[in-house]
Design a protein around this motif. Structure first.
Motif, PDB file in Angstrom:
ATOM      1  N   LYS A  80       0.823  -1.208   0.000  1.00 26.91           N
ATOM      2  CA  LYS A  80       0.000   0.000   0.000  1.00 26.91           C
ATOM      3  C   LYS A  80       0.856   1.257   0.000  1.00 26.91           C
ATOM      4  O   LYS A  80       0.469   2.274  -0.600  1.00 26.91           O
ATOM      5  N   LEU A  81       2.043   1.214   0.639  1.00 27.47           N
ATOM      6  CA  LEU A  81       2.915   2.373   0.590  1.00 27.47           C
ATOM      7  C   LEU A  81       3.527   2.519  -0.796  1.00 27.47           C
ATOM      8  O   LEU A  81       3.663   3.622  -1.314  1.00 27.47           O
ATOM      9  N   ASP A  82       3.884   1.401  -1.424  1.00 31.03           N
ATOM     10  CA  ASP A  82       4.380   1.450  -2.802  1.00 31.03           C
ATOM     11  C   ASP A  82       3.352   2.124  -3.709  1.00 31.03           C
ATOM     12  O   ASP A  82       3.690   2.981  -4.532  1.00 31.03           O
ATOM     13  N   ASP A  83       2.098   1.713  -3.571  1.00 34.21           N
ATOM     14  CA  ASP A  83       1.034   2.290  -4.393  1.00 34.21           C
ATOM     15  C   ASP A  83       0.892   3.780  -4.138  1.00 34.21           C
ATOM     16  O   ASP A  83       0.703   4.576  -5.070  1.00 34.21           O
ATOM     17  N   MET A  84       0.983   4.174  -2.857  1.00 32.54           N
ATOM     18  CA  MET A  84       0.833   5.578  -2.513  1.00 32.54           C
ATOM     19  C   MET A  84       1.971   6.416  -3.083  1.00 32.54           C
ATOM     20  O   MET A  84       1.752   7.505  -3.628  1.00 32.54           O
TER      21      MET A  84
END
Length: 236
Positions: free
Chosen positions: A4-8
């Motif tokens: 989810k941090l990668d996506d953000m």
């Protein structure tokens, strides 16, 4: 690093306006399943910009009552550099109790952590995560996600400054070893793990990190990692 941090980070890199950044803050709140998320920047000139998920009525009340002058969170963060858990602050005074009571009545959660950020030319920002949950659940959330939140805070600040045309001045190039060191830290490796992977001592690793931090104009290692990510100097 969590997906989810990668996506953000990928989404943040594609933002082309402050409106886009505001939407990303809402997306980040939803991704981490918390009640509220706030980014608020104040420049040395006094100009302010915020991206937040609080109810407009609460924001209006906070501004009208000038609560920032007595808010223990704001006062504590302005004096320091470390993340502040709201439960560690003194809320015993009547003004602070009034502020907290009105906040809870307007949809704030009972738990919060705020991260102070200091940017170029006297800029100061706060990144806050707020939620409704018990102490044990909140403690687990913070332990599991603090690294992500620190990176997100500095990355959002870097992006906001860039979109306003006030990012850092051009930096010196990072050396291959400096790039490797920051990349491993961004991927969630500890310093010991990063040093082992690079087959160097932790002392040597520290030299590379400090050199990269100086080149990037970063206040600390997390800020250096976020700056390198936001400028495309390292990838995951």
């Amino acid at each position: 690093m969590a997906r989810k941090l990668d996506d953000m980070l990928e989404r943040l890199g594609k933002t082309t306006s402050l409106c886009d950044l505001q939407k990303t803050v809402f997306d980040l709140r939803d991704a981490y399943e918390v009640e509220h998320l706030v980014y608020h920047s104040v420049k040395s000139s006094g100009a302010q910009w915020a991206a937040l998920t609080y109810a407009p009525e609460w924001v209006d009340t906070y501004v009208a009552e000038n609560f920032q002058t007595i808010d223990p969170v704001v006062l504590s963060c302005f004096r320091g550099f470390r993340p502040i858990d709201w439960k560690t602050l003194d809320w015993s005074g009547r003004p602070a109790r009034t502020l907290l009571g009105e906040g809870l009545a307007n949809g704030l959660g009972n738990q919060g952590v705020s991260l102070p950020i200091r940017g170029p030319s006297g800029q100061f920002a706060l990144f806050t995560v707020n939620h409704k949950t018990g102490d044990d659940s909140w403690g687990r959330f913070i332990r599991q996600n603090m690294h992500d939140l620190l990176l997100a805070a500095h990355y959002i600040n870097e992006r906001a400054l860039a979109l306003e045309g006030e990012g850092h001045v051009p930096h010196q190039s990072l050396s291959p070893r400096e790039t490797d060191a920051l990349t491993l830290l961004a991927a969630g490796r500890s310093r010991a793990q990063a040093a082992e992977r690079l087959k160097i001592s932790e002392h040597t690793l520290r030299v590379y990190i400090e050199s990269a931090r100086f080149k990037l104009g970063a206040l600390n290692t997390t800020h250096a990692v976020a700056s390198a990510l936001s400028r495309g100097l390292i990838g995951l």
